[in-house]
Design a protein around this motif. Structure first.
Motif, PDB file in Angstrom:
ATOM      1  N   ALA A 144       0.831  -1.208   0.000  1.00  0.00           N
ATOM      2  CA  ALA A 144       0.000   0.000   0.000  1.00  0.00           C
ATOM      3  C   ALA A 144       0.866   1.259   0.000  1.00  0.00           C
ATOM      4  N   ASN A 145       1.951   1.221   0.754  1.00  0.00           N
ATOM      5  CA  ASN A 145       2.858   2.368   0.789  1.00  0.00           C
ATOM      6  C   ASN A 145       3.523   2.595  -0.565  1.00  0.00           C
ATOM      7  N   ASP A 146       4.007   1.504  -1.159  1.00  0.00           N
ATOM      8  CA  ASP A 146       4.663   1.613  -2.463  1.00  0.00           C
ATOM      9  C   ASP A 146       3.695   2.108  -3.530  1.00  0.00           C
ATOM     10  N   LEU A 147       2.482   1.578  -3.511  1.00  0.00           N
ATOM     11  CA  LEU A 147       1.467   2.003  -4.478  1.00  0.00           C
ATOM     12  C   LEU A 147       1.097   3.468  -4.276  1.00  0.00           C
ATOM     13  N   SER A 148       0.914   3.865  -3.027  1.00  0.00           N
ATOM     14  CA  SER A 148       0.579   5.256  -2.727  1.00  0.00           C
ATOM     15  C   SER A 148       1.701   6.197  -3.138  1.00  0.00           C
ATOM     16  N   LEU A 149       2.925   5.786  -2.887  1.00  0.00           N
ATOM     17  CA  LEU A 149       4.075   6.607  -3.265  1.00  0.00           C
ATOM     18  C   LEU A 149       4.167   6.744  -4.783  1.00  0.00           C
ATOM     19  N   THR A 150       3.946   5.643  -5.481  1.00  0.00           N
ATOM     20  CA  THR A 150       3.999   5.673  -6.946  1.00  0.00           C
ATOM     21  C   THR A 150       2.867   6.510  -7.518  1.00  0.00           C
ATOM     22  N   MET A 151       1.657   6.309  -7.008  1.00  0.00           N
ATOM     23  CA  MET A 151       0.510   7.073  -7.514  1.00  0.00           C
ATOM     24  C   MET A 151       0.637   8.558  -7.153  1.00  0.00           C
ATOM     25  N   GLY A 152       1.204   8.847  -6.007  1.00  0.00           N
ATOM     26  CA  GLY A 152       1.401  10.239  -5.615  1.00  0.00           C
ATOM     27  C   GLY A 152       2.497  10.909  -6.412  1.00  0.00           C
ATOM     28  N   ALA A 153       3.447  10.124  -6.896  1.00  0.00           N
ATOM     29  CA  ALA A 153       4.546  10.686  -7.679  1.00  0.00           C
ATOM     30  C   ALA A 153       4.091  11.127  -9.060  1.00  0.00           C
ATOM     31  N   ILE A 154       3.022  10.529  -9.562  1.00  0.00           N
ATOM     32  CA  ILE A 154       2.558  10.881 -10.907  1.00  0.00           C
ATOM     33  C   ILE A 154       2.185  12.364 -11.009  1.00  0.00           C
ATOM     34  N   PRO A 155       1.300  12.871 -10.144  1.00  0.00           N
ATOM     35  CA  PRO A 155       0.984  14.297 -10.298  1.00  0.00           C
ATOM     36  C   PRO A 155       2.150  15.217  -9.967  1.00  0.00           C
ATOM     37  N   PHE A 156       2.975  14.819  -8.995  1.00  0.00           N
ATOM     38  CA  PHE A 156       4.065  15.703  -8.584  1.00  0.00           C
ATOM     39  C   PHE A 156       5.269  15.616  -9.516  1.00  0.00           C
ATOM     40  N   ALA A 157       5.507  14.458 -10.098  1.00  0.00           N
ATOM     41  CA  ALA A 157       6.677  14.293 -10.956  1.00  0.00           C
ATOM     42  C   ALA A 157       6.367  14.501 -12.430  1.00  0.00           C
ATOM     43  N   LEU A 158       5.110  14.390 -12.806  1.00  0.00           N
ATOM     44  CA  LEU A 158       4.765  14.541 -14.217  1.00  0.00           C
ATOM     45  C   LEU A 158       3.895  15.766 -14.477  1.00  0.00           C
ATOM     46  N   VAL A 159       2.809  15.894 -13.726  1.00  0.00           N
ATOM     47  CA  VAL A 159       1.852  16.968 -13.988  1.00  0.00           C
ATOM     48  C   VAL A 159       2.435  18.340 -13.650  1.00  0.00           C
ATOM     49  N   ALA A 160       3.063  18.469 -12.495  1.00  0.00           N
ATOM     50  CA  ALA A 160       3.603  19.783 -12.106  1.00  0.00           C
ATOM     51  C   ALA A 160       4.658  20.281 -13.093  1.00  0.00           C
ATOM     52  N   PRO A 161       5.670  19.480 -13.448  1.00  0.00           N
ATOM     53  CA  PRO A 161       6.632  19.971 -14.444  1.00  0.00           C
ATOM     54  C   PRO A 161       5.984  20.236 -15.810  1.00  0.00           C
ATOM     55  N   LEU A 162       5.000  19.419 -16.171  1.00  0.00           N
ATOM     56  CA  LEU A 162       4.305  19.634 -17.440  1.00  0.00           C
ATOM     57  C   LEU A 162       3.566  20.973 -17.430  1.00  0.00           C
ATOM     58  N   LEU A 163       2.922  21.300 -16.327  1.00  0.00           N
ATOM     59  CA  LEU A 163       2.246  22.594 -16.221  1.00  0.00           C
ATOM     60  C   LEU A 163       3.240  23.747 -16.286  1.00  0.00           C
ATOM     61  N   VAL A 164       4.412  23.568 -15.682  1.00  0.00           N
ATOM     62  CA  VAL A 164       5.450  24.601 -15.758  1.00  0.00           C
ATOM     63  C   VAL A 164       5.890  24.781 -17.213  1.00  0.00           C
ATOM     64  N   LEU A 165       6.108  23.685 -17.917  1.00  0.00           N
ATOM     65  CA  LEU A 165       6.526  23.771 -19.320  1.00  0.00           C
ATOM     66  C   LEU A 165       5.456  24.421 -20.190  1.00  0.00           C
ATOM     67  N   ILE A 166       4.201  24.081 -19.943  1.00  0.00           N
ATOM     68  CA  ILE A 166       3.100  24.698 -20.701  1.00  0.00           C
ATOM     69  C   ILE A 166       3.041  26.194 -20.430  1.00  0.00           C
ATOM     70  N   SER A 167       3.177  26.573 -19.167  1.00  0.00           N
ATOM     71  CA  SER A 167       3.139  28.000 -18.854  1.00  0.00           C
ATOM     72  C   SER A 167       4.323  28.721 -19.497  1.00  0.00           C
ATOM     73  N   TYR A 168       5.488  28.074 -19.539  1.00  0.00           N
ATOM     74  CA  TYR A 168       6.629  28.691 -20.192  1.00  0.00           C
ATOM     75  C   TYR A 168       6.433  28.802 -21.699  1.00  0.00           C
ATOM     76  N   ALA A 169       5.724  27.870 -22.285  1.00  0.00           N
ATOM     77  CA  ALA A 169       5.415  27.978 -23.721  1.00  0.00           C
ATOM     78  C   ALA A 169       4.576  29.228 -23.972  1.00  0.00           C
ATOM     79  N   PHE A 170       3.585  29.474 -23.114  1.00  0.00           N
ATOM     80  CA  PHE A 170       2.777  30.689 -23.248  1.00  0.00           C
ATOM     81  C   PHE A 170       3.611  31.947 -23.016  1.00  0.00           C
ATOM     82  N   ILE A 171       4.513  31.885 -22.032  1.00  0.00           N
ATOM     83  CA  ILE A 171       5.366  33.042 -21.734  1.00  0.00           C
ATOM     84  C   ILE A 171       6.287  33.339 -22.914  1.00  0.00           C
ATOM     85  N   VAL A 172       6.924  32.303 -23.471  1.00  0.00           N
ATOM     86  CA  VAL A 172       7.828  32.498 -24.608  1.00  0.00           C
ATOM     87  C   VAL A 172       7.060  33.064 -25.794  1.00  0.00           C
TER      88      VAL A 172
END
Length: 169
Positions: free
Chosen positions: A58-86
């Motif tokens: 349960a811990n490993d699954l929770s850690l993996t599932m929690g890593a998806i939004p923090f490791a993928l979605v957050a940087p992706l949102l930063v990159l998208i916002s930078y595309a708009f800024i550029v």
């Protein structure tokens, strides 16, 4: 950006961080630890999970599932916002204005890459040796926050002059 959108983004980031932290803490506190209780590391959840003697699925699954939004979605949102800024910066008619805007963004982007790059590497890989994991954990939890003021002040003309005087003397 409208102030209300900024408030909503800050609230979403803070509440998702809080929810993830509470879930990880509750699951980690329920683990039974056996053997030595000494952490030769920063107090990271994956390291705490390794001390457990029971089922950590349960811990490993929770850690993996929690890593998806923090490791993928957050940087992706930063990159998208930078595309708009550029895109907006490239529309500026003044070369000086474009340079100033891009220099402001570049310092932030350096900090974001340092933090997300090392944090993602730490949480995605599981088989790193202990020394490497300690260094990476130390880097994103101590070094990056310490370098932030230095990186952001490099844009200041007075700071640049002071550094050039120090380095040239």
């Amino acid at each position: 950006m409208r102030p209300w959108v900024c408030v909503q983004l800050a609230a979403a980031a803070s509440s998702s961080d809080l929810a993830n932290s509470l879930i990880q803490a509750m699951l980690t506190f329920q683990l039974q630890c056996c053997g030595h209780h000494t952490l030769d590391h920063f107090c990271e959840v994956p390291v705490l999970i390794k001390l457990a003697c029971g089922d950590t699925t349960a811990n490993d699954l929770s850690l993996t599932m929690g890593a998806i939004p923090f490791a993928l979605v957050a940087p992706l949102l930063v990159l998208i916002s930078y595309a708009f800024i550029v895109r907006a910066v490239l529309k500026l008619s003044s070369a000086k204005g474009r340079h100033k805007a891009l220099s402001t963004c570049s310092s932030h982007l350096v900090v974001v890459i340092m933090y997300f790059g090392s944090a993602i590497y730490m949480y995605v890989q599981h088989s790193a040796n202990n020394t490497q994991a300690k260094f990476i954990s130390f880097f994103y939890s101590v070094v990056t926050p310490l370098l932030k003021p230095f990186i952001y002040t490099l844009r200041n003309k007075k700071v640049k002059r002071a550094w050039s005087r120090i380095l040239l003397s």
